[in-house]
Design an enzyme around this catalytic site. Structure first.
Site, PDB file in Angstrom:
ATOM      1  N   THR A 198      21.695 -67.417  -1.436  1.00 48.82           N
ATOM      2  CA  THR A 198      21.569 -66.208  -2.447  1.00 48.82           C
ATOM      3  C   THR A 198      21.049 -66.404  -3.716  1.00 48.82           C
ATOM      4  O   THR A 198      20.079 -65.941  -4.370  1.00 48.82           O
ATOM      5  CB  THR A 198      22.750 -65.259  -2.387  1.00 48.82           C
ATOM      6  N   LEU A 217      29.109 -59.135  -2.502  1.00 52.88           N
ATOM      7  CA  LEU A 217      30.296 -59.827  -2.632  1.00 52.88           C
ATOM      8  C   LEU A 217      31.610 -59.476  -3.442  1.00 52.88           C
ATOM      9  O   LEU A 217      32.623 -59.508  -2.884  1.00 52.88           O
ATOM     10  CB  LEU A 217      30.112 -61.386  -3.214  1.00 52.88           C
ATOM     11  N   THR A 223      33.891 -68.587  -7.620  1.00 47.34           N
ATOM     12  CA  THR A 223      33.019 -68.798  -6.838  1.00 47.34           C
ATOM     13  C   THR A 223      31.476 -68.169  -6.740  1.00 47.34           C
ATOM     14  O   THR A 223      30.869 -68.401  -5.840  1.00 47.34           O
ATOM     15  CB  THR A 223      33.910 -68.132  -5.328  1.00 47.34           C
ATOM     16  N   GLY A 224      30.993 -67.900  -7.996  1.00 42.77           N
ATOM     17  CA  GLY A 224      29.800 -67.515  -8.360  1.00 42.77           C
ATOM     18  C   GLY A 224      28.820 -68.667  -8.540  1.00 42.77           C
ATOM     19  O   GLY A 224      28.312 -69.231  -7.706  1.00 42.77           O
ATOM     20  N   ARG A 225      28.693 -68.964  -9.873  1.00 43.68           N
ATOM     21  CA  ARG A 225      27.909 -70.073 -10.274  1.00 43.68           C
ATOM     22  C   ARG A 225      28.739 -70.836 -11.149  1.00 43.68           C
ATOM     23  O   ARG A 225      29.161 -70.325 -12.200  1.00 43.68           O
ATOM     24  CB  ARG A 225      26.567 -69.610 -10.774  1.00 43.68           C
ATOM     25  N   ASP A 254      35.107 -73.073  -7.539  1.00 46.50           N
ATOM     26  CA  ASP A 254      34.486 -73.661  -6.303  1.00 46.50           C
ATOM     27  C   ASP A 254      32.865 -74.177  -6.565  1.00 46.50           C
ATOM     28  O   ASP A 254      32.554 -74.639  -5.693  1.00 46.50           O
ATOM     29  CB  ASP A 254      34.387 -72.295  -5.251  1.00 46.50           C
ATOM     30  N   GLU A 287      26.025 -80.024  -9.597  1.00 48.87           N
ATOM     31  CA  GLU A 287      26.340 -80.266  -8.239  1.00 48.87           C
ATOM     32  C   GLU A 287      25.600 -81.368  -7.494  1.00 48.87           C
ATOM     33  O   GLU A 287      24.400 -80.982  -7.427  1.00 48.87           O
ATOM     34  CB  GLU A 287      26.475 -79.073  -7.477  1.00 48.87           C
ATOM     35  N   HIS A 337      31.967 -76.239  -3.521  1.00 47.74           N
ATOM     36  CA  HIS A 337      31.236 -75.164  -3.201  1.00 47.74           C
ATOM     37  C   HIS A 337      31.039 -74.782  -1.901  1.00 47.74           C
ATOM     38  O   HIS A 337      29.743 -74.925  -1.046  1.00 47.74           O
ATOM     39  CB  HIS A 337      29.671 -75.638  -3.621  1.00 47.74           C
ATOM     40  N   TRP A 344      31.447 -70.084   0.770  1.00 42.34           N
ATOM     41  CA  TRP A 344      30.590 -69.272   1.572  1.00 42.34           C
ATOM     42  C   TRP A 344      30.575 -69.934   2.927  1.00 42.34           C
ATOM     43  O   TRP A 344      29.966 -69.261   3.827  1.00 42.34           O
ATOM     44  CB  TRP A 344      29.271 -69.347   0.972  1.00 42.34           C
TER      45      TRP A 344
END
Length: 317
Positions: free
Chosen positions: A74, A158, A232-234, A258, A263, A285, A288
């Site tokens: 996404t 979401l 849990t977004g960015r 997350d 990363e 991460h 999802w």
């Protein structure tokens, strides 16, 4: 015949099958691609599939054969979308595939942090139960989920799915207006009020220049000392140094993270450096990443390619 190059196929587990596109094509897949390898691997490509590999305008300008960038996720902050729009290079992404997986991860973190499950597990490991010599012990507060106020920043698919699941377990849900907004939409509260009211604050907005460091020291100081932050977004949405300090100083009660600014995260990341904190839960991460969600992603990826070749592009950004 189209040449499709997937630059970082390890972002999709090997047991998940990507359906074959319906048009004549050559598919070339690389598990990983370093910045130095991108140009040579895309030299003859007409379609590039990428999840996290950086596709800058400077790089794309050297690839005149490219017809489409298909992001296998996404988030598309790895692509210079401004350059692509200026040069008529379509970019598509994946949407709505994790509306089951991410909300479950958010609620799981909320339960674990609200009830201090991680902290109690650590206490048992450290011998506190034996030390207390009681049938049970209460070294950390235990909060209920039912009746708690969940503040949601980001009301896309979401955020809406998280809201639905949160209400199912008895939570009160408030939607936050955008930070800095001069007016508040019906059904929303201001960003400042969301910070003040939320027992649990969860982030579901994209990363952009406007949302980078959305939550920093100033915002954390406005939250309840009993509140929990879940991201849990960015990773870039939260100032990681400020978050660690807020946890250490008791400005908030806990955090579930997350996603990280870089990363994979290394031990130089302040969150990893403090991973032993009982009120901090880190996951790599994977919010999802239920099998069903990843298969939906893979199916939609192929659907995006087919739609583009059929002249009916979808999920353009």
């Amino acid at each position: 015949m189209e040449k499709i190059v997937f630059l970082d196929s390890t972002t999709i587990p090997s047991h998940i099958r990507i359906p074959s596109p319906s048009f004549p094509h050559q598919w070339e897949s690389f598990e990983e691609t370093s910045p130095e390898e991108v140009l040579s691997r895309l030299k003859d490509a007409t379609i590039v599939v990428a999840n996290k590999v950086i596709l800058s305008g400077e790089l794309l300008a050297q690839l005149p054969s490219l017809k489409l960038i298909a992001v296998a996720a996404t988030g598309y902050n790895n692509v210079d979308v401004r350059w692509c729009k200026a040069n008529n290079l379509p970019v598509c992404n994946i949407r709505g595939y994790a509306t089951g997986s991410v909300p479950e991860h958010v609620i799981a973190l909320a339960f674990a942090l609200r009830r201090n499950i991680n902290a109690y597990h650590r206490d048992i490991e450290l011998g506190v139960w034996k030390e207390k010599n009681q049938f049970c012990f209460f070294t950390h507060p235990i909060g209920d989920i039912a009746g708690a106020t969940l503040g949601i920043i980001g009301s896309g698919s979401l955020g809406q799915a998280v809201e639905l699941l949160a209400k199912a377990v008895g939570m009160k849900v408030i939607r936050s207006e955008r930070k800095g907004a001069t007016s508040v939409r019906d059904g929303y509260v201001s960003f400042e009020e969301a910070l003040k009211q939320a027992d649990i604050l969860t982030l579901h907005c994209p990363l952009s220049d406007e949302t980078r460091n959305l939550i920093g020291a100033e915002e954390l100081a406005k939250m309840k000392p009993t509140s929990i932050l879940i991201n849990t977004g960015r990773g870039g949405l939260v100032n990681e140094v400020a978050l660690v300090e807020a946890l250490k100083n008791g400005e908030i009660a806990g955090a579930g993270v997350d996603v990280f600014t870089e990363e994979p995260a290394t031990t130089s990341n302040p969150l990893l450096a403090h991973a032993g904190m009982p009120n901090l839960i880190l996951t790599p991460h994977v919010a999802w990443g239920s099998d069903s969600s990843i298969q939906t992603l893979a199916n939609q990826l192929t659907d995006n390619l087919n739609a583009f070749i059929e002249g009916k592009p979808q999920n353009l950004v």
